[in-house]
Every structure is written in structure tokens, then in C-alpha cells.
Motif scaffolding. Structure first.
Motif, PDB file in Angstrom:
ATOM      1  N   ARG A 202      -2.253   2.088  13.740  1.00 23.09           N
ATOM      2  CA  ARG A 202      -2.063   1.402  12.458  1.00 23.09           C
ATOM      3  C   ARG A 202      -3.287   0.584  12.093  1.00 23.09           C
ATOM      4  N   TRP A 203      -3.827  -0.184  13.048  1.00 22.96           N
ATOM      5  CA  TRP A 203      -4.984  -1.019  12.755  1.00 22.96           C
ATOM      6  C   TRP A 203      -6.221  -0.165  12.468  1.00 22.96           C
ATOM      7  N   ARG A 204      -6.399   0.911  13.205  1.00 27.72           N
ATOM      8  CA  ARG A 204      -7.578   1.754  12.973  1.00 27.72           C
ATOM      9  C   ARG A 204      -7.526   2.418  11.603  1.00 27.72           C
ATOM     10  N   ARG A 205      -6.352   2.845  11.213  1.00 25.48           N
ATOM     11  CA  ARG A 205      -6.216   3.421   9.872  1.00 25.48           C
ATOM     12  C   ARG A 205      -6.532   2.382   8.812  1.00 25.48           C
ATOM     13  N   TRP A 206      -6.076   1.160   9.022  1.00 25.52           N
ATOM     14  CA  TRP A 206      -6.335   0.106   8.053  1.00 25.52           C
ATOM     15  C   TRP A 206      -7.834  -0.203   7.990  1.00 25.52           C
ATOM     16  N   ALA A 207      -8.461  -0.355   9.139  1.00 27.23           N
ATOM     17  CA  ALA A 207      -9.890  -0.674   9.168  1.00 27.23           C
ATOM     18  C   ALA A 207     -10.724   0.440   8.546  1.00 27.23           C
ATOM     19  N   HIS A 208     -10.271   1.668   8.678  1.00 23.75           N
ATOM     20  CA  HIS A 208     -11.012   2.816   8.143  1.00 23.75           C
ATOM     21  C   HIS A 208     -11.123   2.759   6.623  1.00 23.75           C
ATOM     22  N   CYS A 209     -10.231   2.038   5.962  1.00 22.86           N
ATOM     23  CA  CYS A 209     -10.246   1.954   4.495  1.00 22.86           C
ATOM     24  C   CYS A 209     -11.384   1.083   3.970  1.00 22.86           C
ATOM     25  N   PRO A 599     -13.076  -4.370 -18.520  1.00 23.80           N
ATOM     26  CA  PRO A 599     -12.115  -4.089 -17.449  1.00 23.80           C
ATOM     27  C   PRO A 599     -12.298  -2.697 -16.877  1.00 23.80           C
ATOM     28  N   ARG A 600     -12.126  -2.620 -15.576  1.00 22.97           N
ATOM     29  CA  ARG A 600     -12.178  -1.308 -14.929  1.00 22.97           C
ATOM     30  C   ARG A 600     -10.817  -0.637 -15.022  1.00 22.97           C
ATOM     31  N   GLN A 601     -10.837   0.667 -14.893  1.00 25.20           N
ATOM     32  CA  GLN A 601      -9.568   1.393 -14.859  1.00 25.20           C
ATOM     33  C   GLN A 601      -8.884   1.134 -13.526  1.00 25.20           C
ATOM     34  N   PRO A 602      -7.547   1.163 -13.513  1.00 23.35           N
ATOM     35  CA  PRO A 602      -6.835   0.947 -12.248  1.00 23.35           C
ATOM     36  C   PRO A 602      -7.280   1.955 -11.194  1.00 23.35           C
ATOM     37  N   ARG A 603      -7.348   1.489  -9.951  1.00 22.60           N
ATOM     38  CA  ARG A 603      -7.762   2.354  -8.850  1.00 22.60           C
ATOM     39  C   ARG A 603      -6.568   2.641  -7.960  1.00 22.60           C
ATOM     40  N   SER A 604      -6.592   3.805  -7.370  1.00 19.37           N
ATOM     41  CA  SER A 604      -5.565   4.125  -6.383  1.00 19.37           C
ATOM     42  C   SER A 604      -6.070   3.683  -5.023  1.00 19.37           C
ATOM     43  N   GLN A 605      -5.162   3.475  -4.105  1.00 16.62           N
ATOM     44  CA  GLN A 605      -5.536   3.019  -2.770  1.00 16.62           C
ATOM     45  C   GLN A 605      -4.673   3.746  -1.750  1.00 16.62           C
ATOM     46  N   LYS A 606      -5.309   4.129  -0.654  1.00 15.66           N
ATOM     47  CA  LYS A 606      -4.536   4.753   0.407  1.00 15.66           C
ATOM     48  C   LYS A 606      -3.466   3.791   0.898  1.00 15.66           C
ATOM     49  N   ALA A 607      -2.398   4.334   1.362  1.00 15.06           N
ATOM     50  CA  ALA A 607      -1.306   3.496   1.841  1.00 15.06           C
ATOM     51  C   ALA A 607      -1.797   2.602   2.961  1.00 15.06           C
ATOM     52  N   SER A 608      -1.434   1.316   2.877  1.00 21.15           N
ATOM     53  CA  SER A 608      -1.889   0.368   3.881  1.00 21.15           C
ATOM     54  C   SER A 608      -1.276   0.717   5.227  1.00 21.15           C
ATOM     55  N   ALA A 609      -2.093   0.601   6.269  1.00 21.78           N
ATOM     56  CA  ALA A 609      -1.607   0.896   7.608  1.00 21.78           C
ATOM     57  C   ALA A 609      -0.868  -0.277   8.212  1.00 21.78           C
ATOM     58  N   ALA A 610      -1.278  -1.495   7.805  1.00 19.84           N
ATOM     59  CA  ALA A 610      -0.657  -2.661   8.432  1.00 19.84           C
ATOM     60  C   ALA A 610       0.333  -3.272   7.476  1.00 19.84           C
TER      61      ALA A 610
END
Length: 610
Positions: A202-209, A599-610
Motif C-alpha cells: 500500500r505504501w509503495r503504491r502511494w509513494a509511486h504516485c 483555472p486548470r481543468q480537473p485532473r484525474s488521480q490514481k486511487a490512493s493506496a493509503a
């Protein structure tokens, strides 16, 4: 003597956290959340107030430690000539139940090890009723329940739970401590090996973002992991520290409870998360802010509880002697009732940058901000207690007025860019009035610097934020003069004090360390006035003040060369991250002084790992 503050490591489950000493002792833990009463409180007292230690039984040993890469999993290695073992400590990101897992792994030879645990609920005062269960013990005190399970036999000894065993190369001994409510069934047993693997992943996936790929990636990543561990996952609130009453001056009375969420941290926190690519956490923080602000604008506070609680009554824990006899130990924070005008600028700036960084805005949200602006119109000319929450009486603090200017400035920009209905011309008039007043009344010609308050001769490190918030550019000679004046008067040994406590009247005895966040602000200010080489040199020096795990407290004691203040300190880590982004100067990085971009357009984000 207790261990030094920098001897501690942080582990956490994103709802609470524990501090683990180099000697293998957990000396601080609040359950079930950050602001709850501590059940291990030796940090502010002695072993009689609760601890959990795993260490070699006798002899001297060498200790080294690290976090496993990209995680909050702590490894402490104990070595001596005849052998070595590794202690792995972590808290899995909480699902139903909060756990601390401790695993002893043999590396070489055969080492005798002793485990001692003394649970003391109610900030180290209440001894629980302990009974044996299958594979462990069960401790109850009032509403609190803790279950300790182990892969080796345990027994009671002098009001403690202990185990003695030897570990050889390749052997593993596991301990798992779980918290629950005393009126409910015992928490379920967990598979420690699988839980460790899941936690690391979980932490590694989060840090990878993390988006940043430059020179300071490891530094930024560690600070953001620390910050993530201090975000209360259910609500998105960011706790300022996981401790209370670690002193700003050893033996002094400047000991405060930082287990709350300060509005002052909002914009810098949002930018640190958004610039790192952690938009889910940034959005959750903004949502927490909206909920906290809900209600009458006359009742806005400077800080709230983890869930947005307003009642933060301050009281003293008389039975705890304090860290190195630094009394009193305080719970709650009376500053919650102070008037601090700068929070209005923080709130408007936070929503302004959320709009630009993430495209997050609604007209309903803007209506809330309009009500806040109506309140600020009425009170911006009043004296207040200022950014440092002084207890010596209200003043016309320059920083407070500057942030009132920020509030009107960002309100105008949002209304214009988003075409929301608002009294724009009135706001512009007030904005310009405040700007002119600050330049006329807060600038001291003799010192060639903006000062702490109107008509004052005292300097204040908060003036370093003038170019960062866009009040004046770094090219303005008054900004350059202010930076140089702070260098002369508030930088003993090259690190920045908030202000000189020996000269001003803040309602408390003088004496505190240099303020680490202010020193990181100086990095950004030096860069703003064109002294990039000096900015980088100061940043590199500040990095050396982190402990061996990359953690920072609130302040640093120059005389004794040690950390002071609550630990780890979110404000210090946020300031570090933002200074690193300032030095990186990457095109996608957003700074507070960016005021007129679209304003910037909304951004998508990978699902948080933590």
C-alpha cells in the motif's frame, strides 16, 4: 533521562500514530485516534506512564535503523559481536481495528531478547485489568480494550507483561497489539506476515504516485509519507503533530497540544499535496475545511479537531512531569478561541489554488466564502493575536493584515475568473486600502524592513512570506530589505527564529529554538530576491537537521544541537516540501504567488493506496 526527540521514529495507521525509540521502546501512542488519551506516555513521564520495549536482554549493542524504501515500515537492527537481530515495527493502514505489529527477525548468532509492555491508559495514569487469553493477554480499563498476541509465551511481572526468548538466524517472533472497545468482542487475530506484505504494498503504491522526479525526490517523498501518516483518513483533516507538550525550550512552559488541525496550514498543505500529485488527499483536505467552516461566519475558529470539533478546552495533566521536566503537560489548546485574521486569507487562498490546481469549485462553496468575506469586512481593522498565537494581548500584526489582503485579493480573482456574482468593486477597494496601509504603517525606514506590527521595531519571520503570497514581488527593494534585516537579527547561527522572544511581550517567559518552517521560508525568500545559491546552501543545511529517518520537529535548539517542539511536525515537513518545489522550479509546479493564471481543468488521480 528520556531519549532525545530525534531518537524517535514514526509509525502509523492513518488514524493514529506511535513513536518508537532507537532502543526499541514505544513511548507514545494515543488510541483510538491522534487526539485520544495516550496509553503509552513514557515520552512525557517515565516507564511508569506506559511503554512497550523489545531489546536485547543484556550487554551493549549497536543500533541502526531505516524505513523500508517507500514505506512507513520501520526496521531497527541491534548488533553486537556474538549476533544480531532486526525489529520490524509497523501499523497497517486501519480497516476495522487498529494494530501495532512488532516482528523480531534473527540475522546472525543467537541473541537473548526481552519484551516488556506496560499499558497505562488515561495519559499514563490508569493500570488496566489484565487476563490471559489464547495466545496472549487482554487488558481492560473503562472503555478501552487492548489485546496482545505473541508467538512466544508471556507472563506478568511487576504490573507488566513480559516475554524472554532467544532468536537465531532465520527465526521470527511476532507480537500484535490491537485496540478495541471493552464492551465488544476481542479484535480478531491477524496474519502478521500477510499484513506486513499488504502494508508495504500500500505504501509503495502511494509513494509511486509522486510526480516529482528531480534531485530531491527522496527528501520530498519521505516528508510526504510522513504527512500522509498525519492525515486523519476518515475525514481528511491534517493533524499538526502526533504529540502534545514536547517543549519549545527544554524545562520551559511553551508546551502545547498540536494534535489538532490548524486553518493556517491549509494552503501550504494543499499545494504540497497537489504539486506532489496527491489530488485525492488535497481534495479531502479541502472538503474537511468546508465542513469545519460550516455555520455562522462569526464563529470561525483558527483550529478544529480531527473531525471538525470546536470544543478544544485546554487543561493540564498534573500527574505527568513533562518531557525532561518541562511543565505543564497540556491537552487541548486555548488558542482555539483567539481572533487571528490571517486564517481568512488562508481559507480564500486554499480555495483559489484548489480551483487552479484541481479545477475544484462550485457556486455553493463560493457562497460560503462570500459570507466569510462579509465577516472580514467588519473585523479586518481590529487587532488580533497573530500567526504565532501570542498570549500577551492583541496587536495590529502586519502578517494578519497581509493575509486579510490575500483574502480580498483571492476573492476578487475567483469572482472574476469564475463569473460568480459578488461585490467585486467593494472588495477591490478594501484590498487596495489594506495594501496601502501596510506599506505606510508596517515598513520601518530605519531598519529598511517590514516589522511585526504597525509602528513596531520588532522583526518577524512571517514577513518572509510577502513574496510567496504575492503581496510584493521579490524584486521590490522593501522585500529585499526585509529579508536582509531578518538575516541580521533573527538568524543566530544561520537559522531563523519566529521573532525575538526576549524583546517582545508575548505573555510567556522568553526562550525557544529556531523555527524550522521559518528557515524553509527563508529558502524561498532568498530565491525570490535572486540569491539562488544562498537558498540552495540553506536548504542543504536544513536537510542535515533531519534525524536519521528524515523526520523533523517544530524547532531546533542551537545551543544543545537537538530537536525541540512537537514531533514530527507537519508544518516543518510541509515547508520543506514547498521549499524543495520552489528550488526545483519545474513548469508544472504551482506556487502561492501564482495569482492571475487561468483555472486548470480537473485532473484525474490514481486511487490512493493509503
Amino acid at each position: 533521562m528520556p531519549a532525545k526527540i530525534e531518537d524517535y521514529a514514526l509509525i502509523g495507521d492513518c488514524e493514529t500514530a506511535a513513536l518508537v525509540c532507537k532502543n526499541g521502546s514505544i513511548d507514545w501512542l494515543c488510541w483510538p485516534d491522534f487526539s485520544s488519551e495516550a496509553c503509552f506516555a513514557a515520552l512525557l513521564g517515565s516507564e511508569e506512564n506506559g511503554y512497550w520495549k523489545i531489546a536485547p536482554t543484556k550487554g551493549k549493542w549497536k543500533t541502526t535503523r531505516r524505513y523500508r524504501p517507500h514505506t512507513l515500515v520501520l526496521e531497527t537492527t541491534f548488533e553486537r559481536p556474538e549476533g544480531a537481530f532486526r525489529l520490524v515495527d509497523f501499523m497497517p493502514v486501519r480497516q476495522r481495528t487498529s494494530h501495532i505489529v512488532r516482528i523480531v527477525e534473527g540475522i546472525r548468532g543467537k541473541i537473548p531478547v526481552r519484551m516488556e509492555m506496560a499499558l497505562r491508559f488515561d495519559y499514563g495514569r490508569t493500570v488496566p485489568w489484565v487476563t490471559h487469553i489464547k495466545e496472549g493477554v487482554r487488558a481492560i480499563a473503562g472503555p478501552n480494550l487492548a489485546v496482545l498476541r505473541a508467538s512466544v509465551p508471556m507472563h506478568g511481572e511487576n504490573m507488566k507483561t513480559v516475554a524472554e526468548f532467544a532468536v537465531r538466524r532465520g527465526q521470527r517472533v511476532t507480537f500484535s497489539l490491537a485496540y478495541g472497545a471493552s464492551h465488544k468482542p476481542n479484535p480478531r487475530k491477524i496474519n502478521t506476515a500477510q499484513t506486513l506484505a499488504d502494508c508495504e504494498l500500500r505504501w509503495r503504491r502511494w509513494a509511486h504516485c509522486l510526480k516529482y522526479k528531480g534531485k530531491y525526490r527522496d527528501v520530498i517523498e519521505r516528508s510526504l509519507i510522513t504527512l500522509r501518516a498525519m492525515i486523519f483518513r476518515p475525514t481528511g483533516g491534517v493533524v499538526s503533530a502526533v504529540t502534545t507538550s514536547l517543549p519549545e525550550f527544554i524545562g520551559g512552559v511553551r508546551n502545547w497540544d498540536y494534535r489538532c488541525c490548524w486553518l493556517r496550514d491549509t494552503t501550504f498543505t494543499l499545494l504540497a499535496l497537489a504539486n506532489g500529485g496527491y489530488f485525492d488527499e488535497a481534495a479531502a483536505w479541502q472538503n474537511w475545511l468546508l465542513r469545519a467552516l460550516a455555520g455562522s461566519p462569526e464563529q470561525v475558529q483558527i483550529m478544529y479537531g480531527l473531525k471538525g470539533e470546536r470544543q478544544l478546552l485546554e487543561w493540564e495533566v498534573g500527574w505527568l512531569p513533562g518531557y525532561e521536566n518541562s511543565r505543564p503537560v497540556r491537552v487541548g489548546n486555548a488558542a482555539a478561541g483567539q481572533l487571528q485574521l490571517d486564517i481568512y486569507g488562508e481559507m480564500l487562498d486554499c480555495f483559489f489554488h484548489a480551483q487552479h490546481s484541481m479545477g475544484r469549485h462550485t457556486e455553493d462553496d463560493f457562497r460560503v466564502l462570500v459570507q466569510l468575506m462579509e465577516q472580514l469586512e467588519k473585523i479586518w481593522q481590529q487587532p488580533d493575536e497573530g500567526i504565532w498565537e501570542t498570549r500577551g494581548g492583541a496587536q495590529q500584526f502586519t502578517y494578519s493584515k497581509m493575509m486579510a489582503w490575500v483574502a480580498f485579493d483571492r476573492a476578487v480573482l475567483m469572482a472574476e475568473q469564475l463569473h460568480y456574482d459578488a461585490p467585486i468593486e467593494k472588495w477591490k477597494e478594501i484590498r487596495d486600502t489594506i495594501h496601502n496601509e501596510i506599506c505606510a504603517r508596517a515598513f520601518n525606514e530605519e531598519k529598511n524592513s517590514f516589522t511585526q506590527a504597525y509602528g513596531s521595531e520588532q522583526l518577524d519571520a512571517s514577513m518572509l512570506l510577502m513574496p510567496q503570497v504575492g503581496f510584493l514581488p521579490g524584486s521590490d527593494p522593501r522585500v529585499k530589505g526585509t529579508v536582509e534585516a531578518i538575516e541580521r537579527e533573527l538568524m543566530p547561527a544561520g537559522l531563523v527564529m519566529r521573532y525575538d522572544t526576549s524583546k517582545g511581550e508575548d505573555g510567556l517567559p522568553p526562550g525557544e529554538g529556531v523555527f524550522l518552517a521559518c528557515s524553509f521560508w527563508m529558502v524561498s525568500s532568498l530565491k525570490a530576491i535572486g540569491r539562488v545559491k544562498d537558498a540552495r546552501a540553506l536548504f542543504e543545511r536544513l536537510l542535515k537537521l533531519r534525524n536519521d529517518l528524515g523526520l523533523l520537529s517544530e524547532e531546533y535548539d542551537l545551543e544543545h544541537k537537538r530537536m525541540v517542539g512537537n514531533f514530527p511536525q507537519a508544518f516543518s515537513h510541509i515547508a520543506l516540501v514547498n521549499a524543495a518545489f520552489d528550488l526545483a522550479d519545474e513548469p508544472h509546479t504551482r506556487h502561492r504567488a501564482h495569482r492571475n493564471s487561468h483555472p486548470r481543468q480537473p485532473r484525474s488521480q490514481k486511487a490512493s493506496a493509503a
